[in-house]
Each structure stands twice: as C-alpha cells, then as structure tokens.
Design an enzyme around this catalytic site. Structure first.
Site, PDB file in Angstrom:
ATOM      1  N   HIS A 104       0.881  -1.055   0.042  1.00 54.47           N
ATOM      2  CA  HIS A 104       0.043   0.073  -0.148  1.00 54.47           C
ATOM      3  C   HIS A 104       1.023   1.373   0.030  1.00 54.47           C
ATOM      4  O   HIS A 104       2.268   1.115   0.449  1.00 54.47           O
ATOM      5  CB  HIS A 104      -0.858  -0.102   1.324  1.00 54.47           C
ATOM      6  N   ASP A 159       2.707  -4.630   7.990  1.00 55.21           N
ATOM      7  CA  ASP A 159       1.255  -3.777   7.655  1.00 55.21           C
ATOM      8  C   ASP A 159       0.374  -4.635   8.043  1.00 55.21           C
ATOM      9  O   ASP A 159      -0.061  -5.583   7.393  1.00 55.21           O
ATOM     10  CB  ASP A 159       1.485  -3.130   6.351  1.00 55.21           C
ATOM     11  N   GLN A 167      -4.997  -5.258   6.806  1.00 53.76           N
ATOM     12  CA  GLN A 167      -5.845  -6.246   6.474  1.00 53.76           C
ATOM     13  C   GLN A 167      -5.785  -7.568   7.496  1.00 53.76           C
ATOM     14  O   GLN A 167      -6.584  -8.323   7.359  1.00 53.76           O
ATOM     15  CB  GLN A 167      -5.796  -6.613   5.205  1.00 53.76           C
ATOM     16  N   LYS A 169     -10.726  -0.899  10.325  1.00 52.11           N
ATOM     17  CA  LYS A 169     -10.557  -2.047   9.537  1.00 52.11           C
ATOM     18  C   LYS A 169     -11.088  -3.308  10.463  1.00 52.11           C
ATOM     19  O   LYS A 169     -11.106  -4.333  10.038  1.00 52.11           O
ATOM     20  CB  LYS A 169      -9.422  -2.350   8.844  1.00 52.11           C
ATOM     21  N   CYS A 208      -4.632   2.281  -3.622  1.00 50.53           N
ATOM     22  CA  CYS A 208      -3.577   3.113  -3.189  1.00 50.53           C
ATOM     23  C   CYS A 208      -2.370   1.819  -3.256  1.00 50.53           C
ATOM     24  O   CYS A 208      -1.487   1.815  -2.486  1.00 50.53           O
ATOM     25  CB  CYS A 208      -3.631   3.134  -1.684  1.00 50.53           C
TER      26      CYS A 208
HETATM   27  N1  PMP Z   1      -2.023  -0.877   4.425  1.00 52.36           N
HETATM   28  C1  PMP Z   1      -3.118  -1.619   3.730  1.00 52.36           C
HETATM   29  C2  PMP Z   1      -2.849  -3.005   3.430  1.00 52.36           C
HETATM   30  C3  PMP Z   1      -4.252  -0.870   3.755  1.00 52.36           C
HETATM   31  O1  PMP Z   1      -5.186  -1.798   3.186  1.00 52.36           O
HETATM   32  C4  PMP Z   1      -4.410   0.294   4.298  1.00 52.36           C
HETATM   33  C5  PMP Z   1      -5.911   1.054   4.250  1.00 52.36           C
HETATM   34  N2  PMP Z   1      -6.685   0.846   2.904  1.00 52.36           N
HETATM   35  C6  PMP Z   1      -3.563   1.186   4.859  1.00 52.36           C
HETATM   36  C7  PMP Z   1      -2.264   0.479   4.927  1.00 52.36           C
HETATM   37  C8  PMP Z   1      -3.573   2.412   5.517  1.00 52.36           C
HETATM   38  O2  PMP Z   1      -4.457   2.399   6.496  1.00 52.36           O
HETATM   39  P1  PMP Z   1      -5.179   3.508   7.217  1.00 52.36           P
HETATM   40  O3  PMP Z   1      -5.747   4.456   6.164  1.00 52.36           O
HETATM   41  O4  PMP Z   1      -6.044   3.010   8.113  1.00 52.36           O
HETATM   42  O5  PMP Z   1      -3.862   4.396   7.863  1.00 52.36           O
END
Ligand code: PMP
Length: 415
Positions: A126, A203, A206, A229, A373
């Site tokens: 991401h 990270d 998910q 999430k 993203c």
């Molecule tokens: N890493 C992953 C794999 C994600 O899915 C997301 C959110 N889409 C993020 C990082 C960023 O998370 P947040 O927007 O809650 O900071």
C-alpha cells in the site's frame, strides 16, 4: 441460507447501518477492506463516553478524569491481549496504520538508517508502506529496494532471500494484501530478516480482522493496525513494537504527555508508551475500540475466517459459472493465491472498473474501484485499477447472489 458456524442474522442485527436501502435496494456492503461497519456496542460506547465520562486523561485529579484514564488504558490492555504482546506499554495508540508506519520511519528510520543501508519492501505494498520509506531513505541516503511478485499475486520469496543482505536494515511487508487478498508468509520472512540483522515491520491493516495475531510467537519487531478496519472507530490505530526498540527510538512528536520534565535548556522524555503519544489523544474512539476487539474476540477469529472463506469461495464459484456462460475471458481475477483473506479484485471484459462500480451502486452494492493505493502493483499487472469486493462477517450468500446477478447482466451481450 447463511454461512455456517456463526449466527449471521444475529451478527447482522448488531450493525444498524446494514438495515437501510441504497438507491431503492437493500444495502449490500462489500467494501470492508476499505473500512468495516461498526457494531452497535462501539457506537454506544462512543455515545456513552461523551454523555457520561468525557474528561482529559492521565493527569486529572477528579473522578471523570480517573474514569476516562481507566477506560483508555483498558483498551491498551485489550490490544495487548489481542496481539499477545508481552506488555501493554509496547502498544502505542496512533491514528491508524499510516501514522504507525510514519512513526517508525521518522523515529527508528531517522536514528538508524545511513547512506548505503537498504530498506526492503514488496511490490504489493500500500502507498502508506512505500512513501514513508521513500521519504526517509531520500533524507538519509539509504536505498529503497523492492522485491518482485508472481503473476498469481504471491511474493517471489527466492528473490526476497537473494535481496536480503547485511545492508538490509529493515523489511516492511504487508501481511495481507488489500488489493489481492494474498496472505504473506511473514513468519519465515521475519526469521530470514533477523538472520541478516534486519528488523521487520508488518502492515497489519488487512490482517487485523481476519488473522490470528501473536507478536511474540512471530518475533515481530513492528506491527501496524487500524481500528476502523477491525469493526472499530476511525482515527484509532496501534503501533506495536518491542520494548527495547521503543526505548531506543527518539520521540515522534513533541508536546504534552510525552515528557517527564521540561526546561528551556533540556527536556527529558516520559516512559513508553507515553513517549510516543504527544498531546491529547483520540480518547473517545480509543475507548470505543475496546468494544470492537470484544466483538471480534467473542466470535473467535478462526470462526470469522471460516465464514469469510466460505463467502469468498461462493463468489469464486459464481465467477466460474459466469465464465462458463460468457467465456473464460469475460472476467479476469487479480490475486489468485491459495492463501488469501476474503478480498477479490477483478475486471469485467471491456468495462472500466469505475463504470462497474457505478452499476453495482445503482443496485445498492458497495464495492471499491481504482488502484486501491497500490499503484506500483497495478503497473505490475499493466492495468489502471480493478473492482474489489471484500467480505466481512456480516455478509451473506444471498448478497453474493445479487452481486453475481448484476455482473451477469453487465456481461450479457447487447443486441
Ligand atoms: N495498508 C493496507 C494494506 C491498507 O489496506 C490500508 C488501508 N486501505 C492502509 C495500509 C492504510 O490504513 P489507514 O488508512 O487506516 O492508515
């Protein structure tokens, strides 16, 4: 029909938002990888906090301040148990995964990275696990290295082992991919990173709601989580890190709470976790987050995983039927690893993902479209973006039938 092992109807009844119509149809919410919906107990905890308990925490000499402090620290203990951290002090509250990773890059990275060092990431990260490393590597003269993936959306581990070296100071890897669903084998990756003396950041955006987490068993150095999430409120996240790392890291932001003593000549810093929690935190949301963790704990993660995999497999069977009806290439799946969370990216032949998303929305079906993203990953597949469905514990087979029905209509050739 509903998925087995858990009573999905009684679970659905805990989510008020699901019981509404969107564009004249019952809402079918399949955008859970972006954010999950919140059970009533989380919403109620937030309301109760502001109605009954609101006070600033940690230094108050009055009842409400004591009570709020107690609730806030109770959530920290729940997080500790949820991830099996050795101590609650190793769990820092942040805004979410993005802030957790930036915190590590800006503190650990600024202290330890030097010219010639390498930070190793994967092709499926991401943006929030790419850009913070780009920024700090550029500042420190270190290099950001990326190891490749296979066409099915799994990591090329041979390339990983080859690229690891004594120059590698940190490996940052998504545990479960938000765009592909792939669950990465972080346990063996962590062992390999440690062999060359690198630290490992996962990270967990998910992974949080889907996978059992035991940071001690994994011997993980840094883990980033987002509350929203995980059936919790937005604006709450966690950075887990081993005590010895946190103690050696400089503070992230300066201000109240993170200090022991301040004079104009010199400031000494508070102990962990407070050293990394400058200013008034997001008290109400942190307190409500505990109720989301309780919700997941009561259902038991393994049972959640079983139900969600049933949903994914049901969807994939439906996709095969569409392919039998309209031709193999009518729908292309992205992310076909065996080990997956319940996330599936796809494209319909000749249809822009955004148009597919709009057509689904017209039937009350919420999906995500775009690059998720993960632009470098989309470039790897030579596409701009995908349609992504992501399932949560409150989704049903009937909802997937409705999704497949709309996809079938979109695929039907026009005369
Ligand atoms: N890493 C992953 C794999 C994600 O899915 C997301 C959110 N889409 C993020 C990082 C960023 O998370 P947040 O927007 O809650 O900071």
């Amino acid at each position: 029909m509903s998925v087995t092992t858990l009573d999905i109807n009684s679970i659905r009844n805990q989510f008020p938002i699901l019981h509404q119509k969107v564009n004249g149809n019952p809402l079918i919410y399949l955008d859970n990888a972006a954010t999950t919906q919140k059970p009533i107990r989380v919403i109620k905890a937030l309301e109760d906090y502001y109605k009954l308990h609101n006070a600033n925490i940690h230094r108050g000499a009055h009842t409400l301040a004591d009570r709020s402090t107690g609730f806030f620290e109770d959530t920290r203990k729940s997080v500790q148990q949820f991830i099996n951290a050795a101590e609650a002090a190793e769990c820092i509250f942040t805004k979410g995964v993005t802030e957790s990773i930036n915190l590590v890059a800006q503190t650990w990275g600024r202290k330890y990275l030097q010219a010639g060092d390498e930070v190793l990431i994967t092709y499926m990260e991401h943006h929030s696990n790419i850009v913070p490393w780009q920024l700090i590597c550029e500042e420190k003269g270190a290099s950001l290295k990326v190891f490749p993936i296979h066409a099915n959306g799994t990591l090329n581990l041979e390339a990983y082992y080859q690229m690891l070296s004594v120059r590698t100071k940190l490996v940052a890897c998504v545990w479960a991919s938000n765009a592909l669903g792939t669950i990465n084998p972080i346990e063996e990756m962590i062992k390999a990173a440690h062999k060359v003396g690198a630290v490992f950041l996962a990270d967990g955006a998910q992974a949080g709601s889907h996978l059992p987490i035991d940071v001690q068993q994994l011997d993980i150095d840094f883990l980033a989580l987002s509350g929203h999430k995980l059936y919790g409120p937005t604006g709450v996240g966690v950075l887990y890190a081993k005590r010895k790392l946190l103690e050696a890291m400089p503070p992230y932001q300066g201000g109240g709470e993170m200090i022991k003593e301040v004079s104009f000549e010199k400031t000494t810093f508070n102990e962990i976790p407070f050293k990394f929690e400058a200013g008034t935190p997001n008290i109400g949301d942190v307190i409500a987050f505990k109720y989301a963790l309780d919700f997941v704990n009561e259902l038991v993660k393994q049972a959640i995983m079983v139900c969600e995999m049933q949903l994914l497999n049901y969807f994939l069977k439906g996709v095969i039927q569409l392919q039998e009806q309209f031709g193999e290439d009518c729908i292309t799946l992205y992310g076909t690893a065996e080990d997956k969370v319940a996330v599936q990216s796809f494209l319909l032949k000749g249809k822009h993902p955004f148009d597919t998303g709009l057509m689904l929305d017209a039937r009350g079906i919420a999906v995500r479209t775009g690059h998720h993203c993960t632009q470098p990953l989309m470039q790897f597949f030579g596409i701009e973006g995908t349609v992504r469905v992501s399932f949560a514990i409150y989704n049903t087979f009937e909802e997937i039938d409705s999704l497949l029905e709309v996809l079938g209509k979109l695929l039907k050739p026009r005369n």
